[in-house]
Design a protein around this motif. Sequence first.
Motif, PDB file in Angstrom:
ATOM      1  N   THR A  53     -21.038  12.703 -13.756  1.00 25.22           N
ATOM      2  CA  THR A  53     -22.156  11.949 -13.176  1.00 25.22           C
ATOM      3  C   THR A  53     -21.679  11.193 -11.931  1.00 25.22           C
ATOM      4  O   THR A  53     -20.846  10.278 -12.059  1.00 25.22           O
ATOM      5  N   PRO A  54     -22.250  11.523 -10.764  1.00 19.27           N
ATOM      6  CA  PRO A  54     -23.076  12.685 -10.452  1.00 19.27           C
ATOM      7  C   PRO A  54     -22.209  13.960 -10.395  1.00 19.27           C
ATOM      8  O   PRO A  54     -20.998  13.846 -10.453  1.00 19.27           O
ATOM      9  N   PRO A  55     -22.830  15.119 -10.260  1.00 19.79           N
ATOM     10  CA  PRO A  55     -24.233  15.403  -9.925  1.00 19.79           C
ATOM     11  C   PRO A  55     -25.182  15.355 -11.127  1.00 19.79           C
ATOM     12  O   PRO A  55     -26.390  15.343 -10.934  1.00 19.79           O
ATOM     13  N   TYR A  56     -24.640  15.352 -12.346  1.00 19.29           N
ATOM     14  CA  TYR A  56     -25.521  15.362 -13.509  1.00 19.29           C
ATOM     15  C   TYR A  56     -25.843  13.936 -13.947  1.00 19.29           C
ATOM     16  O   TYR A  56     -25.061  13.015 -13.743  1.00 19.29           O
ATOM     17  N   THR A  57     -26.999  13.757 -14.545  1.00 20.52           N
ATOM     18  CA  THR A  57     -27.371  12.454 -15.084  1.00 20.52           C
ATOM     19  C   THR A  57     -26.571  12.200 -16.357  1.00 20.52           C
ATOM     20  O   THR A  57     -26.019  13.138 -16.955  1.00 20.52           O
TER      21      THR A  57
END
Length: 242
Positions: A53-57
């Motif tokens: 995180t990021p790119p993922y939540t």
Amino acid sequence: MTGAAQLPPNGRSLRGSHGPAGRPDRPRPAVGPTTVLVIAKEPVPGRVKTRLTPPYTPHEAAQLAEAALCDTLRAVGALPARRRVLVLDGRPGDWLPPGFEVRPQSTGGLDERLAAAFADSTGPTLLIGMDTPQVTPQLLAPAVDFGAWDDCDAWFGAADDGGFWALGLAVPDPGLLRGVPMSTARTGAAQRARLTAAGLRVRDLPPLCDVDTADDADRVAAGAPDGRFAATLARLRRVGSR
């Protein structure tokens, strides 16, 4: 989790004898000499895979962590292990398959937690983490099958980032882990050196990539495209591209 481990159907052997009147006995479980420990965190958003995180939540990172854990547990469930133990920070969820005992992780640094996991085990023991969802029963087999400990005191699996993803000990001595500097580019080398300095005969498992970053996730999914981890990553990418 406590109690005797139950072997899943894919952990059974079809060797067997015949019962009365030539009737085949039910398949008997193949039980090797090794206990397998999986050390893991409960996949809670904000507590796992924070480097994704990021790119993922945080919620997406937790989904990837759960998928990685599920793939790992599936591989371990297919092994002829003496016992299968999840050493867990948190609480088990519906992602936990049958056939596993659950023990809570101890407190302290990672070296202390790994040492405590070994201290609670008896007999030949292999410990792996939840960060290598590409692991397979075939890859783990040399350290678990019958004869795994012939002329061998330890198994070691190096990680590409300088750590290690697997450690097996014929005699689970927690002193072999305490004080090893963790989470550095020299952790694996330091741990392996600790084993050889103790006079142990060490065999190596293939090096693997831990999933820590988004690039790691891409690499691991590409190498193991049929797993839940790869499917979860692909789904999150589709959602993110909308």
